[in-house]
Motif scaffolding. Structure first.
Motif, PDB file in Angstrom:
ATOM      1  N   ALA A 183      -1.328  14.505  -5.968  1.00  0.00           N
ATOM      2  CA  ALA A 183      -2.156  15.585  -5.428  1.00  0.00           C
ATOM      3  C   ALA A 183      -1.343  16.865  -5.266  1.00  0.00           C
ATOM      4  CB  ALA A 183      -2.746  15.154  -4.093  1.00  0.00           C
ATOM      5  N   ARG A 184      -0.118  16.727  -4.832  1.00  0.00           N
ATOM      6  CA  ARG A 184       0.707  17.924  -4.634  1.00  0.00           C
ATOM      7  C   ARG A 184       1.105  18.552  -5.970  1.00  0.00           C
ATOM      8  NH1 ARG A 184       5.397  17.302  -0.521  1.00  0.00           N
ATOM      9  NH2 ARG A 184       5.222  19.568  -0.685  1.00  0.00           N
ATOM     10  N   LEU A 185       1.344  17.724  -6.981  1.00  0.00           N
ATOM     11  CA  LEU A 185       1.625  18.272  -8.310  1.00  0.00           C
ATOM     12  C   LEU A 185       0.409  19.022  -8.846  1.00  0.00           C
ATOM     13  CD1 LEU A 185       3.506  15.208  -9.844  1.00  0.00           C
ATOM     14  CD2 LEU A 185       4.523  17.423  -9.274  1.00  0.00           C
ATOM     15  N   GLU A 186      -0.772  18.473  -8.633  1.00  0.00           N
ATOM     16  CA  GLU A 186      -1.993  19.147  -9.078  1.00  0.00           C
ATOM     17  C   GLU A 186      -2.193  20.450  -8.315  1.00  0.00           C
ATOM     18  OE1 GLU A 186      -6.785  18.219  -9.627  1.00  0.00           O
ATOM     19  OE2 GLU A 186      -5.475  16.804  -8.569  1.00  0.00           O
ATOM     20  N   GLN A 187      -1.917  20.410  -7.013  1.00  0.00           N
ATOM     21  CA  GLN A 187      -2.058  21.623  -6.205  1.00  0.00           C
ATOM     22  C   GLN A 187      -1.099  22.712  -6.674  1.00  0.00           C
ATOM     23  OE1 GLN A 187      -1.030  21.076  -2.083  1.00  0.00           O
ATOM     24  NE2 GLN A 187      -2.257  22.809  -1.398  1.00  0.00           N
ATOM     25  N   GLN A 228      16.677   1.825  -8.323  1.00  0.00           N
ATOM     26  CA  GLN A 228      16.034   1.838  -7.007  1.00  0.00           C
ATOM     27  C   GLN A 228      14.751   2.667  -7.004  1.00  0.00           C
ATOM     28  OE1 GLN A 228      19.223   2.650  -7.596  1.00  0.00           O
ATOM     29  NE2 GLN A 228      20.612   1.714  -6.123  1.00  0.00           N
ATOM     30  N   GLU A 229      14.624   3.587  -7.951  1.00  0.00           N
ATOM     31  CA  GLU A 229      13.402   4.386  -8.067  1.00  0.00           C
ATOM     32  C   GLU A 229      12.367   3.734  -8.977  1.00  0.00           C
ATOM     33  OE1 GLU A 229      15.433   6.466  -5.640  1.00  0.00           O
ATOM     34  OE2 GLU A 229      16.424   6.482  -7.588  1.00  0.00           O
ATOM     35  N   GLY A 230      12.638   2.515  -9.475  1.00  0.00           N
ATOM     36  CA  GLY A 230      11.770   1.896 -10.463  1.00  0.00           C
ATOM     37  C   GLY A 230      10.343   1.664  -9.997  1.00  0.00           C
ATOM     38  N   LEU A 231      10.153   1.081  -8.819  1.00  0.00           N
ATOM     39  CA  LEU A 231       8.809   0.776  -8.329  1.00  0.00           C
ATOM     40  C   LEU A 231       7.973   2.035  -8.165  1.00  0.00           C
ATOM     41  CD1 LEU A 231       9.744  -1.981  -5.745  1.00  0.00           C
ATOM     42  CD2 LEU A 231       8.119  -2.277  -7.620  1.00  0.00           C
ATOM     43  N   LEU A 232       8.583   3.089  -7.613  1.00  0.00           N
ATOM     44  CA  LEU A 232       7.838   4.331  -7.404  1.00  0.00           C
ATOM     45  C   LEU A 232       7.609   5.063  -8.724  1.00  0.00           C
ATOM     46  CD1 LEU A 232       9.458   5.603  -4.088  1.00  0.00           C
ATOM     47  CD2 LEU A 232       7.317   4.363  -4.413  1.00  0.00           C
ATOM     48  N   THR A 233       8.542   4.941  -9.656  1.00  0.00           N
ATOM     49  CA  THR A 233       8.352   5.537 -10.978  1.00  0.00           C
ATOM     50  C   THR A 233       7.142   4.918 -11.667  1.00  0.00           C
ATOM     51  OG1 THR A 233      10.720   5.981 -11.220  1.00  0.00           O
ATOM     52  CG2 THR A 233       9.417   5.875 -13.238  1.00  0.00           C
ATOM     53  N   TRP A 253       0.793  -1.240   0.000  1.00  0.00           N
ATOM     54  CA  TRP A 253       0.000   0.000   0.000  1.00  0.00           C
ATOM     55  C   TRP A 253       0.825   1.289   0.000  1.00  0.00           C
ATOM     56  CZ3 TRP A 253       0.498   3.183   4.319  1.00  0.00           C
ATOM     57  CH2 TRP A 253       1.087   2.610   5.453  1.00  0.00           C
ATOM     58  N   GLN A 254       2.040   1.296   0.547  1.00  0.00           N
ATOM     59  CA  GLN A 254       2.762   2.568   0.676  1.00  0.00           C
ATOM     60  C   GLN A 254       3.192   3.156  -0.667  1.00  0.00           C
ATOM     61  OE1 GLN A 254       5.954   2.039   3.538  1.00  0.00           O
ATOM     62  NE2 GLN A 254       4.620   2.698   5.195  1.00  0.00           N
ATOM     63  N   ASN A 255       3.533   2.332  -1.626  1.00  0.00           N
ATOM     64  CA  ASN A 255       3.915   2.861  -2.937  1.00  0.00           C
ATOM     65  C   ASN A 255       2.738   3.568  -3.606  1.00  0.00           C
ATOM     66  OD1 ASN A 255       6.392   1.708  -2.454  1.00  0.00           O
ATOM     67  ND2 ASN A 255       6.136   0.014  -3.909  1.00  0.00           N
ATOM     68  N   ARG A 256       1.553   2.968  -3.498  1.00  0.00           N
ATOM     69  CA  ARG A 256       0.365   3.604  -4.079  1.00  0.00           C
ATOM     70  C   ARG A 256       0.004   4.876  -3.322  1.00  0.00           C
ATOM     71  NH1 ARG A 256      -1.296  -1.758  -4.030  1.00  0.00           N
ATOM     72  NH2 ARG A 256      -2.747  -1.373  -2.320  1.00  0.00           N
ATOM     73  N   LEU A 257       0.194   4.863  -1.997  1.00  0.00           N
ATOM     74  CA  LEU A 257      -0.077   6.068  -1.212  1.00  0.00           C
ATOM     75  C   LEU A 257       0.888   7.182  -1.611  1.00  0.00           C
ATOM     76  CD1 LEU A 257      -1.504   7.557   1.091  1.00  0.00           C
ATOM     77  CD2 LEU A 257       0.164   6.546   2.675  1.00  0.00           C
ATOM     78  N   PHE A 258       2.147   6.855  -1.772  1.00  0.00           N
ATOM     79  CA  PHE A 258       3.135   7.835  -2.231  1.00  0.00           C
ATOM     80  C   PHE A 258       2.698   8.437  -3.561  1.00  0.00           C
ATOM     81  CE2 PHE A 258       6.732   8.608  -5.081  1.00  0.00           C
ATOM     82  CZ  PHE A 258       7.499   9.498  -4.358  1.00  0.00           C
ATOM     83  N   ALA A 259       2.286   7.589  -4.498  1.00  0.00           N
ATOM     84  CA  ALA A 259       1.875   8.073  -5.814  1.00  0.00           C
ATOM     85  C   ALA A 259       0.660   8.991  -5.700  1.00  0.00           C
ATOM     86  CB  ALA A 259       1.584   6.895  -6.730  1.00  0.00           C
ATOM     87  N   ARG A 260      -0.302   8.617  -4.870  1.00  0.00           N
ATOM     88  CA  ARG A 260      -1.510   9.433  -4.721  1.00  0.00           C
ATOM     89  C   ARG A 260      -1.180  10.794  -4.111  1.00  0.00           C
ATOM     90  NH1 ARG A 260      -4.591   6.186  -1.708  1.00  0.00           N
ATOM     91  NH2 ARG A 260      -4.423   7.295   0.289  1.00  0.00           N
ATOM     92  N   GLU A 261      -0.329  10.796  -3.077  1.00  0.00           N
ATOM     93  CA  GLU A 261      -0.005  12.056  -2.407  1.00  0.00           C
ATOM     94  C   GLU A 261       0.840  12.971  -3.296  1.00  0.00           C
ATOM     95  OE1 GLU A 261      -0.098  10.529   2.251  1.00  0.00           O
ATOM     96  OE2 GLU A 261       1.826  10.749   1.217  1.00  0.00           O
TER      97      GLU A 261
END
Length: 357
Positions: A94-98, A112-117, A83-91
């Motif tokens: 949202a900040r980019l949209e803001q 090492q940034e592959g999963l979050l990318t 769940w944390q990777n998806r939460l990171f992506a959602r947050e």
């Protein structure tokens, strides 16, 4: 996760490349990313997403590059994958949209940034790109961090590219090279006739950076009675003896220091008349290139792209060969007045063969 500061974007509704780099301290991957962002900012504006304040944040802010600081999860942990990777992506989305930034692409700065990318690109519904930099990356790392799920993959250096292509033959793996900015090139350091009595050893405490080979070479020269008193400085912290035992007790004529993390690498390098790069493997070898760009002579192992820059074989030796390093260093010290390297030629080759454009 609690988000932290964002550098204000230069304009609203801007199409940007979102670059992910977890650690912001001064190191090779971070320095190369900074140069890339500076070089491309006018054509492809970018926003840096990183985990905390540090050198990279400050360097980007000085160039007017937007920065979003947000905690990164441990993407390979069980909680990260659940769940944390998806939460990171959602947050982050949202900040980019803001901030009224319109993402066009998400780019990870190493595997090492592959999963979050991948997670963020899916959330934003834009393509994912991944740079592969780490010469120590294994085949299982490539797949565990989901590199194949990125639409575009590039490896830094031909050696790393060929290795990755062997792991994933169905994919097109592009080859890229790092480079330096023209303004980073400095005049060659004035040369004295007396051989240097201070050496700077670049790299890090990781075993593949070859510090143990350098210490072995110095110990050999001491045993042969051909090494005078020498100050030897390492750019980093002392390695753990359990992981990389340098066995410094072998040295009696050398005063050894570990300088820790240094932000102004160019200024540090120009305090020495000779720098040694004992690395056993490199995908590119940016620190060695930065030494030459700073105008300072470099004795280097044959790793990365250094053989495309240094043409004088007296300043090169086979990687991992401590006796060859000892012989090369002995020759340099004893024939110093007649072994002046053509630093200007090296700098010209760097700019010609590895332009950031």
């Amino acid at each position: 996760m609690t988000p932290t500061a964002t550098t204000p974007p230069p304009t609203a509704d801007t199409g940007v490349v979102v670059c992910l780099q977890n650690r912001p301290h001064k190191a090779g991957a971070q320095t190369c990313l900074w140069r890339l962002l500076v070089q491309t900012q006018k054509r492809w504006p970018s926003v840096l997403v990183t985990s905390k304040p540090g050198w990279l944040v400050e360097a980007c802010q000085q160039e007017g590059i937007p920065v979003l600081i947000h905690p990164f999860p441990n993407s390979r942990s069980l909680s990260g994958r659940l769940w944390q990777n998806r939460l990171f992506a959602r947050e982050v989305a949202a900040r980019l949209e803001q901030a009224t930034l319109r993402p066009l692409l998400v780019q990870g700065n190493d595997h090492q940034e592959g999963l979050l990318t991948v997670a963020l690109s899916r959330r934003l519904r834009v393509p994912a790109a991944l740079l592969l930099r780490d010469s120590g990356m294994r085949q299982e790392d490539y797949f565990k961090y989901q590199a194949p799920r990125c639409q575009w993959i590039a490896a830094i250096g031909q050696v790393l590219r060929d290795r990755v292509a062997g792991w994933d033959p169905a994919r097109t793996i592009h080859t890229l090279h790092d480079g330096i900015l023209p303004q980073e090139v400095q005049p060659p350091l004035p040369r004295r006739q007396q051989p240097p009595d201070r050496l700077l050893i670049i790299g890090s405490p990781q075993p593949h950076k070859g510090w143990a080979d350098l210490v072995t070479a110095l110990a050999m020269l001491e045993e042969q009675g051909i090494l005078r008193t020498m100050a030897v400085d390492f750019t980093g912290d002392p390695p753990s003896p359990n992981r990389n035992d340098l066995d410094l007790r072998r040295l009696s004529r050398c005063t050894v220091r570990f300088l820790g993390r240094v932000n102004d690498f160019h200024a540090l390098v120009r305090q020495y008349e000779l720098v040694i790069n004992p690395s056993r493997r490199e995908s590119f070898g940016m620190a060695a290139i930065e030494v030459l760009a700073s105008g300072v002579p470099l004795l280097s192992s044959r790793t990365g792209i250094i053989e495309q820059v240094i043409e004088d074989p007296r300043y090169l030796y086979p990687a991992g060969d401590a006796p060859a390093l000892a012989a090369a260093l002995s020759t340099l010290l004893h024939q110093w007045p007649t072994m002046e390297p053509d630093i200007g030629r090296c700098q010209t080759l760097i700019l010609q063969r590895f332009p950031l454009e």
